[in-house]
Motif scaffolding. Structure first.
Motif, PDB file in Angstrom:
ATOM      1  N   UNK A 174       0.809  -1.227   0.000  1.00 56.94           N
ATOM      2  CA  UNK A 174       0.000   0.000   0.000  1.00 56.94           C
ATOM      3  C   UNK A 174       0.838   1.271   0.000  1.00 56.94           C
ATOM      4  N   UNK A 175       2.095   1.137   0.432  1.00 58.48           N
ATOM      5  CA  UNK A 175       3.025   2.277   0.437  1.00 58.48           C
ATOM      6  C   UNK A 175       4.440   1.711   0.484  1.00 58.48           C
ATOM      7  N   UNK A 176       5.384   2.528   0.086  1.00 54.48           N
ATOM      8  CA  UNK A 176       6.776   2.083   0.032  1.00 54.48           C
ATOM      9  C   UNK A 176       7.238   1.614   1.404  1.00 54.48           C
ATOM     10  N   UNK A 177       7.821   0.437   1.457  1.00 54.83           N
ATOM     11  CA  UNK A 177       8.349  -0.098   2.698  1.00 54.83           C
ATOM     12  C   UNK A 177       7.378  -0.931   3.506  1.00 54.83           C
ATOM     13  N   UNK A 178       6.149  -1.100   3.014  1.00 50.23           N
ATOM     14  CA  UNK A 178       5.147  -1.890   3.730  1.00 50.23           C
ATOM     15  C   UNK A 178       4.572  -2.961   2.818  1.00 50.23           C
ATOM     16  N   UNK A 179       4.456  -4.165   3.359  1.00 51.78           N
ATOM     17  CA  UNK A 179       3.796  -5.263   2.650  1.00 51.78           C
ATOM     18  C   UNK A 179       2.645  -5.775   3.503  1.00 51.78           C
ATOM     19  N   UNK A 180       1.540  -6.070   2.843  1.00 51.56           N
ATOM     20  CA  UNK A 180       0.395  -6.697   3.491  1.00 51.56           C
ATOM     21  C   UNK A 180       0.231  -8.085   2.890  1.00 51.56           C
ATOM     22  N   UNK A 181       0.021  -9.072   3.754  1.00 51.64           N
ATOM     23  CA  UNK A 181      -0.091 -10.459   3.315  1.00 51.64           C
ATOM     24  C   UNK A 181      -1.337 -11.057   3.967  1.00 51.64           C
ATOM     25  N   UNK A 182      -2.268 -11.586   3.165  1.00 45.32           N
ATOM     26  CA  UNK A 182      -3.451 -12.191   3.769  1.00 45.32           C
ATOM     27  C   UNK A 182      -3.076 -13.438   4.553  1.00 45.32           C
ATOM     28  N   UNK A 183      -3.677 -13.581   5.722  1.00 43.34           N
ATOM     29  CA  UNK A 183      -3.427 -14.759   6.548  1.00 43.34           C
ATOM     30  C   UNK A 183      -4.744 -15.500   6.742  1.00 43.34           C
ATOM     31  N   UNK A 184      -4.670 -16.777   6.550  1.00 42.07           N
ATOM     32  CA  UNK A 184      -5.811 -17.638   6.849  1.00 42.07           C
ATOM     33  C   UNK A 184      -5.411 -18.525   8.010  1.00 42.07           C
ATOM     34  N   UNK A 185      -4.346 -19.275   7.829  1.00 42.13           N
ATOM     35  CA  UNK A 185      -3.792 -20.057   8.940  1.00 42.13           C
ATOM     36  C   UNK A 185      -2.675 -19.225   9.560  1.00 42.13           C
ATOM     37  N   UNK A 186      -1.443 -19.524   9.340  1.00 40.21           N
ATOM     38  CA  UNK A 186      -0.296 -18.774   9.876  1.00 40.21           C
ATOM     39  C   UNK A 186      -0.372 -18.579  11.389  1.00 40.21           C
ATOM     40  N   UNK A 187      -0.957 -19.525  12.105  1.00 38.39           N
ATOM     41  CA  UNK A 187      -1.096 -19.401  13.567  1.00 38.39           C
ATOM     42  C   UNK A 187       0.264 -19.440  14.266  1.00 38.39           C
TER      43      UNK A 187
END
Length: 123
Positions: free
Chosen positions: A39-52
């Motif tokens: 969404x902006x330089x230096x930031x990543x968003x990753x969808x999590x479903x499990x990843x507990x």
């Protein structure tokens, strides 16, 4: 911070490895390049479903490392390139960035937000 080549890799499919470490033990989980949103330089968003386990590790130590790449993007010495990222992680359960990711990826239960502190092209 994010280079043109990095953005090009995000646009191609490939595997992403996410490494966390707490309690004296590393944990690795994988996702896909196409699931990463910047969404902006230096930031990543990753969808999590499990990843507990990933979430549990970040509660003890928010340091995270990622690797990703694509054989479809030219590297320094030929076809294919990759990146090694370091940063800090937190999980989002609400808010505008969560809503954005939930709309884009309906399976999302939480969002892993990575604030990147280091980006290195490896190939």
């Amino acid at each position: 911070m994010f280079t043109e080549t990095f953005h090009e890799v995000l646009g191609k499919e490939g595997v992403v490895s996410i490494v966390t470490c707490a309690d004296g033990e590393a944990h690795v989980v994988n996702t896909w390049n196409s699931y990463l949103v910047s969404p902006r330089d230096g930031t990543l968003l990753i969808p999590a479903w499990k990843m507990r386990e990933t979430e549990r590790k970040t509660q003890g130590n928010d340091a995270v490392q990622l690797t990703l790449g694509s054989k479809e993007v030219a590297g320094r010495r030929g076809p294919g390139t990759g990146f090694h990222l370091r940063g800090t992680a937190r999980f989002l359960r609400s808010g505008p960035e969560f809503d954005l990711m939930k709309e884009k990826f309906p399976f999302t239960t939480r969002v892993l937000e990575v604030t990147v502190t280091s980006l290195q092209q490896t190939l």
